[in-house]
Enzyme design. Structure first.
Site, PDB file in Angstrom:
ATOM      1  CG  HIS A   1      -4.251   4.800   1.303  1.00 30.45           C
ATOM      2  ND1 HIS A   1      -4.766   3.997   2.287  1.00 30.45           N
ATOM      3  CD2 HIS A   1      -3.292   4.070   0.698  1.00 30.45           C
ATOM      4  CE1 HIS A   1      -4.148   2.827   2.274  1.00 30.45           C
ATOM      5  NE2 HIS A   1      -3.241   2.860   1.328  1.00 30.45           N
TER       6      HIS A   1
ATOM      7  CE1 TYR B   1      -5.455   6.682  10.556  1.00 31.98           C
ATOM      8  CE2 TYR B   1      -4.238   6.730  12.626  1.00 31.98           C
ATOM      9  CZ  TYR B   1      -4.289   6.917  11.261  1.00 31.98           C
ATOM     10  OH  TYR B   1      -3.171   7.355  10.590  1.00 31.98           O
TER      11      TYR B   1
ATOM     12  N   PRO C   1       2.658   9.002  17.052  1.00 36.68           N
ATOM     13  CG  PRO C   1       2.767   6.675  17.198  1.00 36.68           C
ATOM     14  CD  PRO C   1       3.000   7.913  17.990  1.00 36.68           C
TER      15      PRO C   1
ATOM     16  CE  LYS D   1      -0.527  15.262   9.676  1.00 30.70           C
ATOM     17  NZ  LYS D   1      -0.849  15.026   8.266  1.00 30.70           N
TER      18      LYS D   1
ATOM     19  CE1 TYR E   1      -4.233  10.192   8.974  1.00 31.28           C
ATOM     20  CE2 TYR E   1      -4.331   9.909   6.589  1.00 31.28           C
ATOM     21  CZ  TYR E   1      -4.025   9.420   7.854  1.00 31.28           C
ATOM     22  OH  TYR E   1      -3.502   8.157   7.966  1.00 31.28           O
TER      23      TYR E   1
HETATM   24  C1  PHB Z   1       2.307   2.882  10.110  1.00 35.86           C
HETATM   25  O1  PHB Z   1       1.952   2.323   9.071  1.00 35.86           O
HETATM   26  O2  PHB Z   1       3.313   2.512  10.741  1.00 35.86           O
HETATM   27  C2  PHB Z   1       1.477   4.018  10.602  1.00 35.86           C
HETATM   28  C3  PHB Z   1       0.445   4.495   9.824  1.00 35.86           C
HETATM   29  C4  PHB Z   1      -0.337   5.535  10.276  1.00 35.86           C
HETATM   30  C5  PHB Z   1      -0.085   6.081  11.507  1.00 35.86           C
HETATM   31  C6  PHB Z   1       0.971   5.627  12.288  1.00 35.86           C
HETATM   32  C7  PHB Z   1       1.757   4.582  11.838  1.00 35.86           C
HETATM   33  O3  PHB Z   1      -0.873   7.084  11.954  1.00 35.86           O
END
Ligand code: PHB
Ligand code: APR
Length: 389
Positions: free
Chosen positions: A72, A200, A292, A296, A384
């Protein structure tokens, strides 16, 4: 039985450490309470920082990750349905790779068996003894028998609920903790992702995340209250709520499908310091938890065990403890950087139950600044994709 390093736990931290030690000519034995299938059945996140990919390549387990993982070069944020794309690669020259933690674990396990790296499953560690001497002993139970392993060092990679952190006298450990007043309700489904980037989304109804495991498997999350129950969320209710939170342009691409898994996880930040007591070293979730939101957790487990493998190699090379002494501070510096970033992401994107209209305006101003300022975007992108290890 005797070995140089006993590793507690066959999660990503313990497995990667066994490979890193093997590469440095150090013998280890992994003790894992569960069966391999149980460990592989746990659904976890799957965003790998650039440095984590490099570490997996270094130990020779990167082939499937490069073939099947999705690189990505951007990530998206949403505020009340308005989408903003942050071009990670253009801003900081790095990308992240989406590849499930389960797959990383499987690759490490398979490569470990091919190399003959010792790992004993269904071995429940009961006690760590003489940890503050130079001859520690680990006692575990398997098939009704208690076995002792003598070693030089113990690596506590046994997760938040393991036995290694509690083996440190509480007077020798400081704990820093924050619990967030909400959780994430996650759903996994075999449907193509709604967006090609991770998305997000902050909305007045709460946070939502559109993630994925592959081009045909999606992972979605909804912020929920801590007393929410999974069975109150039949699939249709989940998809309806997700549509409302992500806004029209993403909702138009949402493909619904039956949930393969649905679960609720609370969010918290936790750090225990220092990461060493005598001959015991903590790494990964045994030492720290991040919410989450920044993805990280796995990446910190990887950087911890990299530093630990270097410190142990330094000890066997020089027979001095200089590098072992530096492990905790070195690892914690990176841990706190990720704890800060994860806290920041969490604070900016979620609705808090006691939000005043003032704090909601501040959140909006922060996101608006992020969407408009290339400087703010570079700060986000740098964190990130992962700070240097
Ligand atoms: C996930 O794909 O489970 C996932 C991806 C990004 C995040 C948290 C969880 O920030
Ligand atoms: N004896 C043997 N093994 C144990 C014991 C014990 N007494 N207690 C716990 N374990 C094992 C658990 O069964 C588990 O498989 O330790 C392992 C710890 O693995 P993880 O919880 O996956 O922790 P870690 O390897 O640090 O990985 C961190 O996992 O939770 C995510 O976000 C986190 O992605 C990050 C990663």
């Amino acid at each position: 039985m005797r070995t140089q390093v006993v590793i507690l736990g066959a999660g990503p931290a313990g497995l990667l450490l066994s490979h890193l030690l093997h590469k440095r000519g150090i013998a280890s034995v992994i003790l894992e309470r569960r069966s391999p299938d149980y460990v592989l059945g746990r659904i976890r996140a799957g965003v790998l920082e650039h440095g984590t990919v490099e570490l997996l390549d270094e130990v020779g387990v990167g082939a499937r990750l490069h073939a099947e993982g999705v690189v990505h070069s951007a990530v998206e944020f949403g505020l009340d349905g308005h989408r903003h794309r942050i071009e990670l690669e253009a801003l900081v020259g790095r990308t992240v790779t989406v590849y499930g933690q389960t797959e990383v674990t499987r690759d490490l396990m398979d490569a470990g068996s091919r190399l003959g790296l010792p790992a004993i499953y269904e071995a429940n560690v009961l006690a760590l003894e003489h940890v503050d001497s130079d001859q520690p002993v680990v006692r575990y139970a398997k098939d009704g028998t208690v076995v002792a392993i003598h070693c030089d060092f113990i690596a506590g990679c046994d997760g938040y609920h393991g036995v290694s952190r509690p083996a440190i006298p509480s007077a020798k450990l400081t704990v820093y903790e924050r619990s967030y007043p909400f959780g994430w309700l996650g759903l996994l489904a075999d449907v193509p992702p709604a967006s090609d980037a991770l998305y997000y989304a902050s909305s007045d109804r709460g946070f939502a995340l559109c993630s994925m495991r592959s081009r045909s498997r999606s992972r979605y999350y909804l912020q929920c209250s801590l007393d929410e129950r999974v069975d109150a969320w039949p699939d249709a209710r989940f998809w309806d709520e997700l549509e409302r939170r992500v806004g029209e342009t993403v909702a138009a691409h949402l493909v619904r499908g039956p949930a393969l898994e649905k679960s609720i996880a609370p969010l918290r930040s936790f750090v225990a310091e220092p990461l060493r007591f005598g001959r015991l070293f903590l790494a990964g979730d045994a030492a720290h938890i991040v919410p989450p939101t920044g993805a990280k957790g796995l990446n910190l487990a990887a950087s911890d065990v990299y530093y630990l493998s270097e410190a142990l190699a330094g000890y066997y090379r020089s027979r001095t403890e200089r590098e072992l002494d530096a492990y905790s501070e070195r690892a914690l510096r990176r841990v706190w950087a990720s704890v800060r970033f994860s806290w920041w992401m969490t604070s900016q994107l979620h609705r808090f139950p006691d939000d005043s209209e003032f704090s909601r305006r501040i959140q909006r101003a922060e996101l608006d600044y992020l969407f408009r300022s290339p400087h703010a975007q570079r700060v986000l992108a740098e964190n990130y994709v992962g700070l240097p290890i």
